[in-house]
Design a protein around this motif. Structure first.
Motif, mmCIF file in Angstrom:
data_model
loop_
_atom_site.group_PDB
_atom_site.id
_atom_site.type_symbol
_atom_site.label_atom_id
_atom_site.label_comp_id
_atom_site.label_asym_id
_atom_site.label_seq_id
_atom_site.Cartn_x
_atom_site.Cartn_y
_atom_site.Cartn_z
ATOM 1 N N TYR A 20 0.834 -1.200 0.000
ATOM 2 C CA TYR A 20 0.000 0.000 0.000
ATOM 3 C C TYR A 20 0.873 1.257 0.000
ATOM 4 O O TYR A 20 0.639 2.203 -0.763
ATOM 5 N N LYS A 21 1.898 1.268 0.838
ATOM 6 C CA LYS A 21 2.781 2.432 0.922
ATOM 7 C C LYS A 21 3.591 2.596 -0.358
ATOM 8 O O LYS A 21 3.759 3.726 -0.854
ATOM 9 N N SER A 22 4.091 1.501 -0.902
ATOM 10 C CA SER A 22 4.880 1.573 -2.129
ATOM 11 C C SER A 22 4.036 2.081 -3.289
ATOM 12 O O SER A 22 4.484 2.910 -4.094
ATOM 13 N N ALA A 23 2.796 1.595 -3.375
ATOM 14 C CA ALA A 23 1.891 2.066 -4.426
ATOM 15 C C ALA A 23 1.615 3.557 -4.258
ATOM 16 O O ALA A 23 1.558 4.307 -5.244
ATOM 17 N N GLY A 24 1.466 4.017 -3.017
ATOM 18 C CA GLY A 24 1.218 5.424 -2.761
ATOM 19 C C GLY A 24 2.368 6.305 -3.222
ATOM 20 O O GLY A 24 2.156 7.385 -3.781
ATOM 21 N N VAL A 25 3.595 5.843 -3.014
ATOM 22 C CA VAL A 25 4.775 6.588 -3.473
ATOM 23 C C VAL A 25 4.732 6.738 -4.988
ATOM 24 O O VAL A 25 4.982 7.825 -5.541
ATOM 25 N N SER A 26 4.426 5.637 -5.681
ATOM 26 C CA SER A 26 4.381 5.683 -7.138
ATOM 27 C C SER A 26 3.261 6.592 -7.639
ATOM 28 O O SER A 26 3.437 7.341 -8.604
ATOM 29 N N LEU A 27 2.115 6.547 -6.990
ATOM 30 C CA LEU A 27 1.005 7.421 -7.382
ATOM 31 C C LEU A 27 1.404 8.896 -7.253
ATOM 32 O O LEU A 27 1.123 9.706 -8.147
ATOM 33 N N TYR A 218 4.889 -0.962 -9.689
ATOM 34 C CA TYR A 218 3.893 0.107 -9.621
ATOM 35 C C TYR A 218 4.204 1.222 -10.621
ATOM 36 O O TYR A 218 3.292 1.775 -11.247
ATOM 37 N N ASP A 219 5.468 1.550 -10.789
ATOM 38 C CA ASP A 219 5.820 2.564 -11.779
ATOM 39 C C ASP A 219 5.429 2.119 -13.183
ATOM 40 O O ASP A 219 4.966 2.929 -14.000
ATOM 41 N N ARG A 220 5.577 0.837 -13.459
ATOM 42 C CA ARG A 220 5.213 0.335 -14.788
ATOM 43 C C ARG A 220 3.695 0.255 -14.962
ATOM 44 O O ARG A 220 3.171 0.545 -16.031
ATOM 45 N N LEU A 221 2.993 -0.135 -13.906
ATOM 46 C CA LEU A 221 1.534 -0.180 -13.991
ATOM 47 C C LEU A 221 0.940 1.204 -14.220
ATOM 48 O O LEU A 221 -0.101 1.347 -14.872
ATOM 49 N N LEU A 222 1.596 2.225 -13.681
ATOM 50 C CA LEU A 222 1.053 3.582 -13.730
ATOM 51 C C LEU A 222 1.717 4.468 -14.772
ATOM 52 O O LEU A 222 1.329 5.628 -14.934
ATOM 53 N N GLY A 223 2.680 3.930 -15.495
ATOM 54 C CA GLY A 223 3.492 4.757 -16.378
ATOM 55 C C GLY A 223 2.720 5.533 -17.423
ATOM 56 O O GLY A 223 3.027 6.701 -17.708
ATOM 57 N N GLU A 224 1.708 4.923 -18.039
ATOM 58 C CA GLU A 224 0.956 5.584 -19.107
ATOM 59 C C GLU A 224 -0.428 6.059 -18.650
ATOM 60 O O GLU A 224 -1.135 6.721 -19.410
ATOM 61 N N PHE A 225 -0.797 5.732 -17.434
ATOM 62 C CA PHE A 225 -2.131 6.076 -16.939
ATOM 63 C C PHE A 225 -2.371 7.596 -16.895
ATOM 64 O O PHE A 225 -3.447 8.061 -17.321
ATOM 65 N N PRO A 226 -1.420 8.411 -16.422
ATOM 66 C CA PRO A 226 -1.674 9.857 -16.381
ATOM 67 C C PRO A 226 -1.899 10.466 -17.769
ATOM 68 O O PRO A 226 -2.757 11.334 -17.944
#
Length: 240
Positions: A20-27, A218-226
């Motif tokens: 949860y914390k790691s995902a929050g950092v990436s977000l 998490y960085d890869r999961l969120l890389g193109e989302f924004p």
């Protein structure tokens, strides 16, 4: 706050606190702090996936996706679609029941089949539309190979581009395999020739996905989302 909150995670799923914390950092790194989104997980149940279920790779991905979802959605639940030749199951994984949940579901499933992306995609579309959700959705779509119908998969992705869903494909397996050439092609489909916005991403997690560090995943999961969110808002696909 968009998600369920750290205190709730500590109480209901202490084993997921670090995720949860790691995902929050990436977000936060990707400018997504406070973003609301429904999160789906789609997992390949074809015969070639057998070892990834046995060694815990699928369960590990489910836990990581749940840790991400807890930051983005306040219900602490991720709908999971298991697919092969058909849709094999649609189940939930939640903060209260995540431990061993994948094995528990798989124990009730039948024979592992082939790989039909479009049927799983259709299931997600139906679930999202039936839910009445007003937030966008991030769909983590895991597979270890190409679909039996490439035309159908491409058609569904292009049709879905008009809806507020982003498809993040995740490959399990040999990075040198040509099994993922189709997903790389999907990732690069031209806009607006084929789809109104770029609504998909792809990354390869390798032959042992559990070894990908949480922060990198998490960085890869969120890389193109924004970028998708910005484009979808500009086209009126995502509101707010």
């Amino acid at each position: 706050m968009a998600g369920v909150g750290l205190g709730t995670v500590q109480e209901r799923a202490p084993g997921l606190v670090s995720l949860y914390k790691s995902a929050g950092v990436s977000l936060r790194k990707h400018g997504l702090a406070g973003q609301r989104a429904a999160v789906y997980l789609v997992v390949d149940y074809s015969g070639s996936m057998r070892d990834y279920y046995r060694d815990g790779s699928v369960q590990a991905l489910a836990d990581r996706v749940l840790g991400l979802s807890a930051n983005l959605d306040d219900d602490g639940v991720v709908p999971v679609v298991f697919f092969s030749t058909d849709v094999d199951a649609v189940e939930d994984i939640a903060l209260d029941n995540h431990r061993g949940r994948i094995d528990e579901i798989v124990s009730r499933l039948g024979r592992m089949g082939r790989t039909s992306y479009h049927l799983a995609m259709d299931e997600v579309l139906d679930h999202y539309l039936d839910s009445g959700a007003d937030a966008p959705a991030l769909v983590v779509f895991q597979t270890d190979g190409g679909p039996i119908s490439r035309h159908a998969a491409e058609r569904y992705l292009c049709k879905a581009a008009r809806l507020p869903l982003f498809w993040q494909f995740v490959g399990f397996g040999d990075k040198r395999s040509n099994q993922f050439d189709f997903l790389r092609r999907l990732d690069g489909l031209a806009v607006p020739r084929h789809r109104v916005v770029d609504n998909a991403g792809f990354f390869h997690a390798g032959p042992d996905p559990r070894r990908v560090p949480d922060a990198e995943l998490y960085d890869r999961l969120l890389g193109e989302f924004p970028q998708w969110l910005a484009a979808a808002r500009a086209r009126g696909i995502v509101r707010g």
